[in-house]
Design a protein around this motif. Structure first.
Motif, PDB file in Angstrom:
ATOM      1  N   ILE A   1      75.245  59.205  11.007  1.00 22.60           N
ATOM      2  CA  ILE A   1      74.506  60.816  10.916  1.00 22.60           C
ATOM      3  C   ILE A   1      75.704  61.792  11.399  1.00 22.60           C
ATOM      4  CG2 ILE A   1      73.247  62.800  10.794  1.00 22.60           C
ATOM      5  CD1 ILE A   1      71.096  60.892  11.579  1.00 22.60           C
TER       6      ILE A   1
ATOM      7  N   GLN B   1      78.885  61.685   8.183  1.00 22.16           N
ATOM      8  CA  GLN B   1      78.796  61.769   7.328  1.00 22.16           C
ATOM      9  C   GLN B   1      78.263  63.843   6.817  1.00 22.16           C
ATOM     10  OE1 GLN B   1      75.120  60.098   5.426  1.00 22.16           O
ATOM     11  NE2 GLN B   1      76.846  58.930   3.683  1.00 22.16           N
ATOM     12  N   ARG B   2      78.184  64.487   7.994  1.00 23.77           N
ATOM     13  CA  ARG B   2      78.137  65.780   8.101  1.00 23.77           C
ATOM     14  C   ARG B   2      79.051  66.406   8.598  1.00 23.77           C
ATOM     15  NH1 ARG B   2      72.314  67.419   8.620  1.00 23.77           N
ATOM     16  NH2 ARG B   2      71.192  66.077   7.362  1.00 23.77           N
ATOM     17  N   SER B   3      79.758  65.935   9.727  1.00 26.20           N
ATOM     18  CA  SER B   3      81.302  66.840   9.886  1.00 26.20           C
ATOM     19  C   SER B   3      82.218  65.509   9.211  1.00 26.20           C
ATOM     20  CB  SER B   3      81.374  66.900  11.225  1.00 26.20           C
ATOM     21  OG  SER B   3      81.071  65.445  11.853  1.00 26.20           O
TER      22      SER B   3
ATOM     23  N   THR C   1      78.077  69.548  18.198  1.00 29.22           N
ATOM     24  CA  THR C   1      77.100  69.219  17.565  1.00 29.22           C
ATOM     25  C   THR C   1      75.310  69.121  18.013  1.00 29.22           C
ATOM     26  OG1 THR C   1      79.013  67.495  17.388  1.00 29.22           O
ATOM     27  CG2 THR C   1      77.171  66.070  16.611  1.00 29.22           C
TER      28      THR C   1
ATOM     29  N   ARG D   1      73.786  71.896  16.123  1.00 30.80           N
ATOM     30  CA  ARG D   1      74.270  71.197  14.729  1.00 30.80           C
ATOM     31  C   ARG D   1      73.115  70.455  14.373  1.00 30.80           C
ATOM     32  NH1 ARG D   1      79.968  70.207  12.858  1.00 30.80           N
ATOM     33  NH2 ARG D   1      80.136  70.847  14.763  1.00 30.80           N
ATOM     34  N   LEU D   2      73.321  69.629  15.098  1.00 32.45           N
ATOM     35  CA  LEU D   2      72.180  68.401  14.630  1.00 32.45           C
ATOM     36  C   LEU D   2      71.877  68.111  15.916  1.00 32.45           C
ATOM     37  CD1 LEU D   2      74.889  65.894  12.759  1.00 32.45           C
ATOM     38  CD2 LEU D   2      72.928  66.924  11.757  1.00 32.45           C
TER      39      LEU D   2
ATOM     40  N   THR E   1      70.073  64.555  16.644  1.00 31.88           N
ATOM     41  CA  THR E   1      70.548  62.984  16.379  1.00 31.88           C
ATOM     42  C   THR E   1      71.654  62.801  17.315  1.00 31.88           C
ATOM     43  OG1 THR E   1      70.872  63.598  14.180  1.00 31.88           O
ATOM     44  CG2 THR E   1      72.943  62.345  14.840  1.00 31.88           C
TER      45      THR E   1
ATOM     46  N   GLN F   1      70.912  78.007  13.850  1.00 30.24           N
ATOM     47  CA  GLN F   1      70.946  76.743  13.191  1.00 30.24           C
ATOM     48  C   GLN F   1      69.684  76.111  12.461  1.00 30.24           C
ATOM     49  OE1 GLN F   1      73.512  75.008  12.918  1.00 30.24           O
ATOM     50  NE2 GLN F   1      75.003  76.906  12.254  1.00 30.24           N
TER      51      GLN F   1
ATOM     52  N   GLU G   1      67.646  61.149  10.141  1.00 37.21           N
ATOM     53  CA  GLU G   1      67.309  60.951  11.728  1.00 37.21           C
ATOM     54  C   GLU G   1      66.231  60.537  12.486  1.00 37.21           C
ATOM     55  OE1 GLU G   1      68.386  65.312  11.477  1.00 37.21           O
ATOM     56  OE2 GLU G   1      69.947  65.024  12.837  1.00 37.21           O
TER      57      GLU G   1
END
Lengths: 478, 95
Positions: free
Chosen positions: A349, A352-354, A365, A368-369, A372, A441, A449
């Motif tokens: 994840i 793919q996101r960053s 991170t 943002r996630l 995760t 965020q 997730e």
């Protein structure tokens, strides 16, 4: 009840064929086949728990000529872990692969891999094990090469050659056994096999072949590139399940089938290699620059712990102390499966996101996630072995067995390995919790997730609570 | 006739060892692949020798069935390796 044994192989196999014929509905067919297989694995686990070991001879051909399927506590537990991890990774993969062409290539191979895993765990004779090992190796290599980069193809090719060499060595051992005893059925071999000039070279050949596939230090050289360059759901099952399948075979051969022939020196050799794996793998994980490489080296280290049990089990007399140690070994293997799969999915994840998985550039991170990052932390808890994870229970019994048998030096290895694991996990979390603020965020949890989170919770909490029923099952099944 | 069985069995071991040597020591992919196939051929030969049960007796069918299955597996594995090698070469040329 015995039809379940066929169902566990036939369901993913049928799914693989249907997904190949109907690529447009591949995802829904694959998820349906996955749910069915998981239900079958759960029913089998319940059946083995209540009635004891099960067996089925396909087509009425008895062992020796036909294909014999067998399930006891150990294989039922591993089948269940496979099913849960594969199902979680399937849900994740349905979001990971966005293009129809990618999906059409991925799902048939994925279900074939599942078929091979189940068939391997259920096989009752050595030759079928060779066939299922090859099926597993071929589908795993094909999946690893889907990474679509030159590095992935290169790593997959090396993985294939190593795997082929491993299976050839295994087959050479199998033919020696047939020459000596005229049977390949594991249950009958367990009665007749004795230490001597046939079993020793045969067991050595089979073990070296399997260790090559299990990536035990120093035969681990192929694992980090192959596991680190595959697509995220594939890395997850390669690290969590595929290497465990060949480890399961080592365990079967050394503890069940050829237990008579195992000498303390041979068991100590496996322990020393395991210690090398724990130290070297953890050290390389600490020095890794990319998250996926860290996770792959951590697999090398975690497999090492499993081999530390061999010299201890060899020294323990049959009885409750030994049963507890065997249970500790199994719970360690199962927990690592859940934890490592969750970790690889979470890393996927982030990647793919960053757009990268460089550890130094993870800053922010956690903001943002958050879900995760939490999944990584849960996986980390299980990899380090903090309570209440299953790893804690496993390592506890490792320590108890080491002190009971007076082999205290394995404790030193386990302690250093755990400290290094804490260091490499906290290094990742330290970078993920950066100082910079990213205001506003969203905190919603995305669909992809959930699998990583659930796998993390299973490893870090549920496996620790599952100890008592697990030991009961192993005792009833053995 | 027992000596014939030993002759075949030992030759099989020798071929397997030679194949293993090539598979481990050569850097060239094709060499290694052929080495692995040779190892397989050696192991199959040992299995065929194992099937011998004495003059006038039919051979044991089980090792023969094992060899047939083994050949199928070896051929498919070789095909996959060659396909991957071709893709690798194509991508290296593109780069």
């Amino acid at each position: 009840m015995t039809e379940l044994l066929i169902g566990l192989v036939a369901t993913p196999l049928t799914g693989a064929l249907v997904t190949m014929l109907l690529p447009r509905f591949a995802t829904s067919v694959a998820i349906a086949a996955g749910v069915l297989t998981t239900v079958a694995a759960g029913t089998l686990l319940y059946g083995v728990g209540t009635r004891g070991a099960l067996g089925y001879d396909i087509g009425g051909w008895t062992a020796g000529l036909g294909i014999a399927l067998r399930a006891d506590g150990l294989s039922a537990l591993l089948l269940m872990m496979n099913a849960l991890v594969m199902l979680a990774a399937s849900v994740y993969a349905s979001a990971y692969f966005s293009k129809t062409a990618e999906r059409a290539r991925f799902w048939p191979l994925w279900l074939l891999l599942w078929t091979a895993l189940n068939a391997l765990l259920l096989s009752g004779d050595l030759f079928n094990l060779y066939v299922t090992l090859e099926l597993l190796g071929l589908s795993a290599v094909a999946l690893a090469s889907l990474g679509n980069k030159t590095a992935a193809v290169q790593a997959a090719l090396r993985y294939l050659l190593v795997g082929l060499l491993g299976s050839m060595l295994f087959l050479a051992g199998v033919s020696l056994i047939y020459a000596g005893y005229g049977t390949l059925d594991m249950a009958s071999l367990a009665h007749v096999a004795q230490a001597g000039p046939i079993v020793w070279p045969a067991l050595a050949l089979m073990t070296v072949g399997l260790l090559l596939k299990t990536a035990l230090f120093p035969l681990h050289f192929w694992l980090p590139p192959a596991h680190a360059s595959a697509p995220a759901p594939v890395s997850a099952v390669l690290s969590a399940l595929v290497v465990k399948a060949s480890f399961y075979l080592v365990l079967r051969l050394w503890l069940d089938v050829f237990a008579e022939a195992v000498t303390p020196a041979a068991a100590s050799l496996l322990g020393v290699l395991g210690a090398g794996a724990v130290l070297w793998g953890s050290w390389r994980a600490l020095r890794a620059e990319r998250l996926k490489l860290l996770a792959a080296y951590s697999t090398v280290a975690q497999l090492g712990y499993l081999f530390l049990f061999f010299p201890l089990l060899q020294a323990l007399p049959p009885g409750s102390a030994r049963d507890l140690a065997v249970g500790g070994l199994i719970i360690l293997a199962l927990t690592h499966g859940f934890a490592k799969a969750g970790l690889f999915l979470a890393i996927g994840i982030i990647q793919q996101r960053s757009g990268h998985d460089t550890i130094r550039e993870l800053d922010g991170t956690a903001q943002r996630l958050p879900a995760t990052t939490f999944a990584i932390a849960l996986g980390g808890v299980a990899l380090i072995g903090l309570p209440p994870s299953g790893t804690f229970l496993g390592k506890w019994h490792l320590l108890v067995a080491a002190f009971t048998t007076g082999q205290w030096w394995w404790v030193v290895v386990a302690v250093i390995g755990s400290l290094l694991a804490a260091a490499y996990i906290f290094r990742v979390l330290g970078h993920a919790f950066g100082h910079r603020a990213y205001p506003n965020q969203p905190v919603a949890i995305a669909r992809e997730e959930w699998p990583a989170l659930l796998l993390g919770v299973t490893a870090a909490v549920l496996m620790g609570l599952a100890g008592a029923p697990l030991w009961r099952l192993l005792e009833g099944g053995a | 006739m027992l000596t014939a069985q030993w002759l075949y069995g030992m030759s099989g071991c020798l071929i397997a060892a030679l194949g293993l040597r090539t598979a481990l020591l050569h850097a060239c992919l094709l060499h290694r692949l052929i080495g692995i196939n040779l190892t397989g051929a050696g192991v199959f030969m040992v299995l065929i020798a194992v099937a011998y049960r004495g003059a006038g007796m039919p051979p044991d069918p089980v090792p023969h069935a094992l060899v047939l299955t083994g050949i199928v597996v070896a051929v498919s594995a070789t095909a996959l390796a060659l396909a991957l090698a071709r893709r690798l070469t194509a991508e290296q040329i593109n780069d």
